[in-house]
Design an enzyme around this catalytic site. Structure first.
Site, short mmCIF file in Angstrom:
data_model
loop_
_atom_site.label_atom_id
_atom_site.label_comp_id
_atom_site.label_asym_id
_atom_site.label_seq_id
_atom_site.Cartn_x
_atom_site.Cartn_y
_atom_site.Cartn_z
N ASN A 148 41.94 14.79 8.24
CA ASN A 148 43.41 13.73 7.74
C ASN A 148 42.99 12.26 9.09
O ASN A 148 44.25 11.72 9.69
CB ASN A 148 45.23 13.38 7.98
CG ASN A 148 45.67 15.02 8.54
OD1 ASN A 148 45.14 14.60 10.10
ND2 ASN A 148 46.10 15.07 8.51
N ARG A 286 52.32 13.19 18.50
CA ARG A 286 53.75 14.30 18.06
C ARG A 286 54.42 13.65 19.24
O ARG A 286 54.32 12.99 20.09
CB ARG A 286 53.03 16.03 18.86
CG ARG A 286 51.86 16.64 18.62
CD ARG A 286 52.68 17.28 16.77
NE ARG A 286 51.82 18.04 16.07
CZ ARG A 286 50.96 17.24 15.46
NH1 ARG A 286 50.69 16.06 14.69
NH2 ARG A 286 50.47 18.52 14.31
N GLN A 315 60.70 19.38 13.65
CA GLN A 315 60.99 19.02 11.91
C GLN A 315 60.93 20.24 10.83
O GLN A 315 60.63 21.35 11.28
CB GLN A 315 59.05 18.70 12.03
CG GLN A 315 58.76 17.49 13.28
CD GLN A 315 57.54 17.29 12.79
OE1 GLN A 315 57.37 16.07 13.25
NE2 GLN A 315 56.90 17.61 11.78
N HIS A 334 57.56 13.23 8.87
CA HIS A 334 56.43 13.36 9.06
C HIS A 334 55.41 13.44 8.35
O HIS A 334 55.16 14.11 7.30
CB HIS A 334 56.10 14.69 10.12
CG HIS A 334 54.84 14.74 10.63
ND1 HIS A 334 54.07 15.51 11.65
CD2 HIS A 334 53.44 14.28 10.60
CE1 HIS A 334 52.83 15.50 11.55
NE2 HIS A 334 52.46 14.87 11.45
P1 NDP Z 1 40.58 14.82 18.66
O1 NDP Z 1 40.75 16.14 19.72
O2 NDP Z 1 39.52 14.40 18.12
O3 NDP Z 1 41.13 13.21 20.37
C1 NDP Z 1 42.25 14.36 20.73
C2 NDP Z 1 41.74 13.47 22.15
O4 NDP Z 1 42.91 13.62 22.97
C3 NDP Z 1 40.56 13.72 22.52
O5 NDP Z 1 39.10 13.28 23.09
C4 NDP Z 1 40.68 14.73 24.23
O6 NDP Z 1 40.26 14.59 24.99
C5 NDP Z 1 42.01 13.65 24.22
N1 NDP Z 1 43.10 14.08 25.26
C6 NDP Z 1 43.62 15.06 25.96
N2 NDP Z 1 44.08 15.63 26.90
C7 NDP Z 1 44.40 14.16 26.97
C8 NDP Z 1 45.26 13.13 28.28
N3 NDP Z 1 46.26 14.10 29.06
N4 NDP Z 1 44.86 11.81 27.85
C9 NDP Z 1 44.32 11.75 27.51
N5 NDP Z 1 44.03 12.25 26.77
C10 NDP Z 1 43.99 13.43 26.38
O7 NDP Z 1 42.27 14.88 18.41
P2 NDP Z 1 42.13 13.59 16.87
O8 NDP Z 1 42.17 12.72 16.97
O9 NDP Z 1 41.46 14.44 15.61
O10 NDP Z 1 44.25 14.09 16.89
C11 NDP Z 1 44.75 14.26 17.85
C12 NDP Z 1 45.84 14.74 18.05
O11 NDP Z 1 46.57 13.21 16.63
C13 NDP Z 1 46.64 16.28 16.96
O12 NDP Z 1 46.51 16.81 17.76
C14 NDP Z 1 47.47 16.17 16.46
O13 NDP Z 1 48.51 15.83 17.67
C15 NDP Z 1 47.99 14.14 16.38
N6 NDP Z 1 47.71 14.72 14.56
C16 NDP Z 1 48.81 13.73 13.96
C17 NDP Z 1 48.97 13.74 12.55
C18 NDP Z 1 49.98 13.27 11.55
O14 NDP Z 1 49.92 13.05 10.66
N7 NDP Z 1 50.91 12.53 12.53
C19 NDP Z 1 47.40 13.79 11.84
C20 NDP Z 1 46.47 14.44 12.53
C21 NDP Z 1 46.72 14.75 13.92
P3 NDP Z 1 38.28 15.28 25.42
O15 NDP Z 1 38.07 16.16 24.12
O16 NDP Z 1 37.07 13.99 25.78
O17 NDP Z 1 38.80 16.40 26.09
#
Ligand code: NDP
Length: 386
Positions: A148, A286, A315, A334
């Site tokens: 998603n 989140r 939630q 959500h």
């Molecule tokens: P990804 O794992 O693809 O991306 C998350 C990114 O955040 C990675 O590039 C990671 O870095 C980076 N990151 C981790 N810690 C930090 C930090 N402290 N500061 C800055 N960047 C950081 O996940 P997605 O993009 O798929 O999803 C992200 C989040 O979105 C999920 O964890 C979830 O909580 C939320 N989500 C919400 C949904 C909704 O319905 N509202 C649905 C899907 C997701 P790196 O990997 O480079 O270390």
């Protein structure tokens, strides 16, 4: 025979199934990063485009699981020791839950889940599971990575435009039968020329950057891993080595990093004070990334011009949660990752994970969060246990 305990949000209030607005959805076979969309080998127990994220939809899993002789319990009753969830937890081998209506797997609940081998997040974001306790208990945590991401990215872009252009109050004015243009536009701006920054440039953050590029914004990001020079050049990105530097520089901040212990309350009074006056904050990542009352204070004082998102804690949010009524908010329940389009992919991905598990074949690496007592797959890339 295994017991599969599945926690989903309640059915529509008008009954199930709903009347659908459209007759189907486009088929997506591959995501932007090349990853293939879920490919279960067996038939789907639903037609893509149907509402399967609620209890009666059961993610379309019933026929598959019951044919194998397993017991499927589907419930939305998830809170407290007398809930259906807690009653069945000690016997459950597999727990399935969605972040939209999360079955919180706390350390206390994990201690009761003596037979648990696999916790599947039907969607993305497994922070409703105590991952450290899951690693200690040696069960696998998997989510449907990528399913998603575009759904959320589209939603974030919509929220950015809605906030900056003052769309929701203007719609409210039209709906109440009046024509007060000055009241609609007194807080309405173009995004063109503004500075936008995402905290987290993974699957969703990148998709947002790509979608915003044609709007003529200056694009910024921060992430523990810097993107390639080629992508930075293509999108004309400014990299910040820390979030504080980004927050001080931009007009619109968008959160796309995971929640884990050290990102909890990432935005507190001190972080809000670093933002420009009149900045906007969008959060579809989140709820717990933000200190609940700090955002209310920042909006009420006028330092923050708007806040929009769909993620809360807990939630479902209580009826008196202040984010429901704080000024200049564009909150919804959500929903961003649970469009009918997204449901088709994460339900298919859940089936794919179950087929691997019951068939004794490895679960796709990119779906793994915890495996073998440690962070694995996407979990090892994006999460921390502390
Ligand atoms: P990804 O794992 O693809 O991306 C998350 C990114 O955040 C990675 O590039 C990671 O870095 C980076 N990151 C981790 N810690 C930090 C930090 N402290 N500061 C800055 N960047 C950081 O996940 P997605 O993009 O798929 O999803 C992200 C989040 O979105 C999920 O964890 C979830 O909580 C939320 N989500 C919400 C949904 C909704 O319905 N509202 C649905 C899907 C997701 P790196 O990997 O480079 O270390």
């Amino acid at each position: 025979m295994a017991k599969i305990l599945c926690v989903l949000y309640p059915d529509p209030q008008a009954g199930y199934p709903p009347t659908y607005a459209r007759d189907g959805i486009p088929t997506i076979v591959r995501y932007a990063n090349g990853q293939s969309a879920p490919m279960p080998s067996g038939p789907l127990g639903f037609k893509p485009g149907e509402l399967v994220g609620c209890v009666s939809g059961a993610l379309g899993l019933r026929a598959y699981l019951e044919k194998l002789g397993h017991e499927l319990i589907v419930t939305s009753d998830k809170e407290g020791p007398d809930s259906t969830f807690e009653q069945h937890l000690p016997e459950a081998e597999v727990v399935i839950s969605q972040p939209f209506w999360p079955a919180y797997l706390t350390a206390e609940r994990i201690a009761k889940a003596r037979r648990l081998k696999l916790a599947i997040t039907a969607g993305i974001g497994s922070d409703h599971v105590d991952l450290e306790a899951a690693a200690r208990a040696h069960f696998t945590v998997a989510e449907v990575t990528g399913s998603n991401s575009v759904s959320v990215a589209e939603h974030a872009v919509m929220l950015i435009l809605a906030l900056v252009r003052n769309y929701l109050p203007a719609h409210g004015i039209a709906a109440c039968g009046v024509w007060n243009i000055a009241d609609c536009v007194a807080r309405s701006y173009d995004v063109e020329g503004m500075h936008f920054g995402t905290i987290g440039a993974g699957r969703i953050g990148m998709a947002v950057l790509r979608r915003l590029a044609p709007f003529g914004l200056h694009l910024h990001y921060t992430d523990p891993h810097r993107l390639s020079a080629q992508i930075e050049k293509e999108l004309n990105l400014t990299f910040h080595s820390d979030a504080e530097s980004l927050v001080r520089s931009v007009d619109i901040i968008d959160l796309h990093m995971p929640l884990y212990p050290s990102t909890e309350h990432f935005f507190d009074d001190a972080m809000f004070a670093k933002m420009k006056r009149g900045a906007y904050l969008v959060n579809t990542a989140r709820g717990k990334l933000i200190e609940r009352d700090a955002v209310v204070r920042a909006l009420t004082s006028g330092h923050l011009a708007g806040y929009a998102g769909d993620v809360w804690f807990p939630q479902p949010a209580p009826a008196d949660h202040p984010w429901r009524t704080m000024p200049f908010n564009g909150m919804t329940p959500h929903i961003s990752g649970s469009t009918l389009s997204a449901q088709a992919r994460y339900a298919a991905g859940t089936l794919e994970i179950l087929e691997s598990y019951f068939g004794g074949t490895p679960i796709r690496e990119e779906y793994l969060i915890i495996d073998g007592g440690r962070l694995a797959g996407t979990g090892a890339e994006s999460y921390k246990l502390t």
